[in-house]
Design an enzyme around this catalytic site. Structure first.
Site, short mmCIF file in Angstrom:
data_model
loop_
_atom_site.label_atom_id
_atom_site.label_comp_id
_atom_site.label_asym_id
_atom_site.label_seq_id
_atom_site.Cartn_x
_atom_site.Cartn_y
_atom_site.Cartn_z
N ASP A 128 -9.82 -121.75 80.32
CA ASP A 128 -8.70 -120.89 79.93
C ASP A 128 -9.13 -119.41 79.93
O ASP A 128 -10.24 -119.08 79.50
CB ASP A 128 -8.27 -121.30 78.51
CG ASP A 128 -6.99 -120.64 78.06
OD1 ASP A 128 -5.97 -120.82 78.75
OD2 ASP A 128 -7.00 -119.93 77.03
N ASP B 80 4.76 -140.68 75.22
CA ASP B 80 4.43 -140.90 73.81
C ASP B 80 4.21 -142.39 73.58
O ASP B 80 5.10 -143.20 73.85
CB ASP B 80 5.61 -140.37 72.97
CG ASP B 80 5.50 -140.73 71.50
OD1 ASP B 80 4.37 -141.02 71.05
OD2 ASP B 80 6.54 -140.73 70.82
N GLU C 33 -9.02 -120.53 85.08
CA GLU C 33 -7.70 -119.90 85.04
C GLU C 33 -7.97 -118.42 85.29
O GLU C 33 -8.05 -117.61 84.37
CB GLU C 33 -7.01 -120.10 83.68
CG GLU C 33 -5.57 -119.62 83.74
CD GLU C 33 -5.04 -119.07 82.43
OE1 GLU C 33 -3.83 -118.86 82.34
OE2 GLU C 33 -5.83 -118.81 81.49
N ASP D 160 0.85 -138.35 74.20
CA ASP D 160 -0.50 -138.50 73.66
C ASP D 160 -1.42 -139.21 74.66
O ASP D 160 -0.98 -139.62 75.74
CB ASP D 160 -0.45 -139.24 72.32
CG ASP D 160 0.41 -140.51 72.40
OD1 ASP D 160 0.44 -141.13 73.47
OD2 ASP D 160 1.09 -140.85 71.40
N ASP E 45 6.01 -140.94 67.76
CA ASP E 45 6.16 -139.75 66.91
C ASP E 45 6.82 -138.59 67.66
O ASP E 45 6.97 -137.49 67.12
CB ASP E 45 4.80 -139.31 66.32
CG ASP E 45 3.84 -138.78 67.39
OD1 ASP E 45 4.18 -138.80 68.59
OD2 ASP E 45 2.73 -138.34 67.01
C1 NOJ Z 1 -3.50 -119.43 79.19
C2 NOJ Z 1 -2.82 -120.70 78.84
O1 NOJ Z 1 -2.45 -121.35 80.03
C3 NOJ Z 1 -1.66 -120.34 77.97
O2 NOJ Z 1 -0.82 -121.45 77.75
C4 NOJ Z 1 -2.19 -119.77 76.68
O3 NOJ Z 1 -1.12 -119.32 75.87
C5 NOJ Z 1 -3.11 -118.59 76.94
N1 NOJ Z 1 -4.04 -118.84 78.00
C6 NOJ Z 1 -3.93 -118.29 75.72
O4 NOJ Z 1 -4.85 -119.30 75.52
#
Ligand code: NOJ
Length: 520
Positions: free
Chosen positions: A194, A15, A261, A23, A19
């Protein structure tokens, strides 16, 4: 691509303004830590605007930075600082869903005739008023939420505050082309995508099959809460998206990185995301993450990946992330010898090494009291969920009470183990940090080819010996010393001083050698 990616959970790294939230300024201030490690890329957890119902994975503006984390200027500064050190910055891109507060959803849910209506997935109730099908979201509730204003259900694979985008709509593709270009034009090097195996859903909205084996850790069946994810994940059309994005990525002077992912159960499904070297360049290997910490299980996934993946595909190895228990707890149960063994294996398998922040210090899971949890998705341990905040504790930079993380009040308690701090481990040549730095330097020297070969030499219940490019790695997964032959010149031991070329492998030790006859 054969490099090391440092995965920073930005809010917990450092940080800079007191705060209590890490960041971008903190990353810039402590960039030397990444340089000293020798990483080649930095992957940031989501930095775009969000109401934080899922800490940034619920985006309300894809083209601006969350004020708590910094500004667009900070992104430019970070990219610049990183570039001067030869490090590439990778952002988290969230295409499967938005926040319910995103202006697209606000507009789409205002009326059935909204021009944005078809950006999301809507369906009528069944005759009895129940939801359109049996799909469940990540919390185990129905994946459908009723919208009283327009009298239809909308679909969400995660929280009800994270409506799924409708990738059958070409305008959604156009929006993401613009988002991708916006960040690449700013000098960002690529994206971790993601829910990369999500995006599309079955247009006919067919029910998913029930299967008691559909649990999060199963390495054969994809699904959760006893329901297989047959119709709301892994639809064939998602591959068209990655072919389109890869072409855009390759059209850049320096091709952009697409790392998925790819939370799929089996490695043959994972292989599909590499396409014919025309989709993702990296697909995160969840079967490996979910495997038990035993040589036969781990070695089988590596061998299966090698044979399933297209020739030349770059494998990617991660032990921890922000959604699962850390490797130091899940696999090593806090034992420092095993923690060091894990990093040695991850860093020497051929391909890309992903290092989750704090793993270089041997960080274990925290045990944050329930009332201090901040993650709505797992707070209250809904449906027995493991609390993800335990893997997100702020990192310690020194031994002070707030760990040098913040001058204010940390958003989550800083990691409780004082020894897991950068200052002390930097001056200790036997620390986990010193080991990880040596491993990354060894990778840079010997494993720079992303397509380095893997060959299994020996696997039994307690030993795993493999060749990785020019390296021989011998690992002992037991409490006893075992005889071993380094098979070449020993370069590094996970437990400290370099061992002799033969003799014994200590309990939970891995030795990395330069193979005999492979000096070239
Ligand atoms: C995978 C992400 O790594 C996770 O943190 C998130 O909650 C879900 N996708 C939904 O976006």
């Amino acid at each position: 691509m054969g490099g090391t990616i440092y995965h920073a959970y930005v809010r917990s790294f450092r940080d800079s303004d007191g705060d209590g939230y890490g960041d971008l300024g903190g990353l810039i201030e402590r960039f030397d830590h990444l340089v000293d490690l020798g990483v080649t890329a930095l992957w940031l957890s989501p930095i775009t605007r969000s109401p934080d119902h899922d800490w940034g994975y619920d985006v309300s503006d894809y083209l601006d930075v969350h004020p708590e984390l910094g500004t667009l200027d900070d992104v430019d500064r970070l990219v610049d600082v990183a570039a001067r050190q030869g490090v590439r910055v990778v952002l988290d891109l969230i295409p499967n869903h938005t926040s319910a507060r995103h202006p697209w959803f606000v507009e789409a849910s205002s009326s059935r005739s909204s021009p944005k209506r078809d950006y999301y997935v809507w369906a009528d109730a069944q005759r009895d008023g129940s939801s359109p099908n049996n799909w469940v979201d990540d919390t185990g509730q129905s994946a459908w939420t009723w919208d009283a204003t327009t009298s239809q259900y909308y679909m969400h694979n995660f929280l009800d505050l994270q409506p799924d985008l409708n990738w059958w709509n070409p305008r959604v593709h156009d929006e993401f082309d613009r988002i991708i270009d916006f960040w690449l034009d700013r000098g960002v090097a690529g994206f971790r995508i993601d829910v990369a195996n999500g995006l599309y859903h079955d247009r006919a909205l067919r029910d998913n099959p029930r299967n008691p084996r559909a649990v999060i850790w199963d390495t054969e069946v994809q699904g959760r809460y006893g329901i297989e994810h047959v119709h709301n994940f892994n639809q064939p059309e998602v591959h068209d998206v990655y072919r389109r994005w890869r072409a855009r990525a390759e059209a850049r002077c320096t091709p952009a990185l697409l790392m998925g992912e790819t939370w799929v159960a089996r490695v043959d499904e994972l292989a599909a995301y590499y396409g014919d070297d025309d989709e993702l360049q990296l697909a995160l290997n969840f079967p490996f993450l979910f495997a038990p910490f035993e040589p036969p299980a781990l070695a089988r996934i590596v061998a299966d990946s090698v044979s399933a993946f297209p020739a030349g595909a770059c494998m990617v190895w991660a032990g921890s992330n922000h959604d699962l228990p850390r490797a130091a707890s899940r696999w090593a149960n806090g034992d420092h010898r095993r923690i060091r063994l894990i990093q040695t294996l991850l860093a020497t398998l051929p391909g890309t090494y992903v290092l989750y922040y704090g793993d270089e210090l041997g960080m274990t899971d925290s045990d944050i009291p329930d009332h201090l949890h901040r993650d709505p998705l797992t707070a209250g341990r809904l449906n027995g969920q493991w609390p993800r905040d335990n893997a997100r504790a702020p990192m310690r930079w020194d031994a002070s009470p707030t760990g040098g993380f913040t001058t204010g009040h940390p958003w989550l308690p800083v990691h409780p183990v004082v020894e897991h701090n950068v200052a002390d481990q930097t001056v200790d040549p036997n620390s986990t940090l010193a080991l990880v730095r040596s491993l990354i330097s060894l990778r840079r020297q010997h494993l720079s080819d992303p397509a380095s070969s893997y060959r299994e030499v020996h696997v039994d219940a307690h030993r795993w010996v493999f060749d990785s490019g020019p390296l021989r790695v011998s690992a002992n997964f037991s409490d006893d010393d075992v005889p071993f032959d380094a098979g070449g010149d020993p370069l590094l031991s996970s437990l400290g001083p370099t061992p002799g070329a033969s003799g014994s492998l200590r309990a939970w030790e891995a030795v990395v050698s330069r193979r005999r006859g492979d000096e070239g």
